[in-house]
Scaffold this active site. Sequence first.
Site, mmCIF file in Angstrom:
data_model
loop_
_atom_site.group_PDB
_atom_site.id
_atom_site.type_symbol
_atom_site.label_atom_id
_atom_site.label_comp_id
_atom_site.label_asym_id
_atom_site.label_seq_id
_atom_site.Cartn_x
_atom_site.Cartn_y
_atom_site.Cartn_z
ATOM 1 N N LYS A 168 5.437 3.637 -1.476
ATOM 2 C CA LYS A 168 5.527 4.713 -0.479
ATOM 3 C C LYS A 168 6.899 5.387 -0.522
ATOM 4 O O LYS A 168 7.004 6.605 -0.428
ATOM 5 C CB LYS A 168 5.293 4.158 0.940
ATOM 6 C CG LYS A 168 3.846 3.845 1.231
ATOM 7 C CD LYS A 168 3.144 5.064 1.796
ATOM 8 C CE LYS A 168 1.673 4.805 1.796
ATOM 9 N NZ LYS A 168 0.890 5.466 2.759
ATOM 10 N N LYS A 206 -8.955 9.678 0.674
ATOM 11 C CA LYS A 206 -9.061 11.027 1.203
ATOM 12 C C LYS A 206 -8.061 11.975 0.547
ATOM 13 O O LYS A 206 -8.393 13.086 0.141
ATOM 14 C CB LYS A 206 -8.797 10.944 2.710
ATOM 15 C CG LYS A 206 -8.971 12.253 3.410
ATOM 16 C CD LYS A 206 -8.552 12.156 4.859
ATOM 17 C CE LYS A 206 -8.192 13.543 5.307
ATOM 18 N NZ LYS A 206 -8.031 13.756 6.682
ATOM 19 N N LYS A 247 -8.184 4.691 -6.861
ATOM 20 C CA LYS A 247 -8.899 4.151 -5.722
ATOM 21 C C LYS A 247 -9.450 5.320 -4.899
ATOM 22 O O LYS A 247 -8.789 6.358 -4.769
ATOM 23 C CB LYS A 247 -7.886 3.341 -4.897
ATOM 24 C CG LYS A 247 -8.394 2.775 -3.600
ATOM 25 C CD LYS A 247 -7.307 1.918 -2.944
ATOM 26 C CE LYS A 247 -7.622 1.660 -1.479
ATOM 27 N NZ LYS A 247 -6.659 0.781 -0.826
#
Length: 329
Positions: free
Chosen positions: A111, A194, A191
């Site tokens: 991240k 959205k 994966k």
Amino acid sequence: MKRLFSGIKPTGDLHLGNYLGALKQWIALQEDYESIFCIVDYHSITSAYEPNKLNEYVLKCACNYLASGLDHVKSIISLQSRIPSHAELTWILNCITPKSWLERVPTFKEKAAKQEDNINLGLLDYPVLMTADIILYKAEAVPVGEDQLPHIELAREIVRRFNTTFGELFPEPKGIVGKIGRIKGLDGADKMGKSLNNCIFLNETKDEIWRKLSKAVTDPARIRKIDPGNPDVCNLFSLHKLMSHEDKIQEVREGCTTAGIGCLKCKRWLTDSIDKELEPIREKYFQYLQNPNYVGEILVEGSKKANLIAADTLEQVRDLIGFNYDFIK
Ligand code: TRP
């Protein structure tokens, strides 16, 4: 009955990956565990987000939970930010967690690389909040995706440190990873997610499902319809295995390996299978979505029930860490 805790960040509509990888498993597990299914809105603000979207996202997440079959009578369906103990326990755990443990967490490193301009302390602290989520309920079972296992390992380390420092209070939680593994997106690469624009949402119509599947990546070596394909390297075949009836799966394997059917036919069949499973969920989803106040009440009630357990645990923590000042009643 043992306790179970899990949660999803509210980032909009849930998709087939969330359903197969999490919700479907939760629905089965709620029969065997006293379960708390939380919408973890505090976790969702560790990355950039739009405050005026959160209302919609939390509502949609709750509608998806309920429509998929989470039972708010049998289980607790809660909203993290409505239970103050989650944030309070996080602070207490922060003070026994070495910063170096958190800097080693793989999801933090990923991240941080992705959002270089927003490496906030919440991002680093994410696994500690997750630990608080779980242990406030003394939950022993935590169904998660494989990518979350380092967080569970960290939770266990924090629990051990708490118990040895202040006294035995918390059981060590265990991650439960489903058999399915990670669900790949329609690009066949990443994966399903959205943000990657490679997913089928739970509320999409059959036409929309078909439109997306018709463009989805299949066995890359199968170029013409007359070439036989290899289902074992085809991402859509893995979806067939999860969504279609045994006979259909055999028919696809047979048809694909003998070039008896083309990819479009296979995609038609997959559209039928996915639509068949999602149709009742979609129908319920829109019913819930049209009754936001009803859904809100379920979250308020669930959060109240959760709060009773959480506040009690927090009281025990306060006693152990020396916050039971005897001159203050
Ligand atoms: N981090 C989890 C995810 O992204 C969501 C989550 C937050 C969670 N708190 C949790 C999962 C506690 C299990 C238990 O999937």
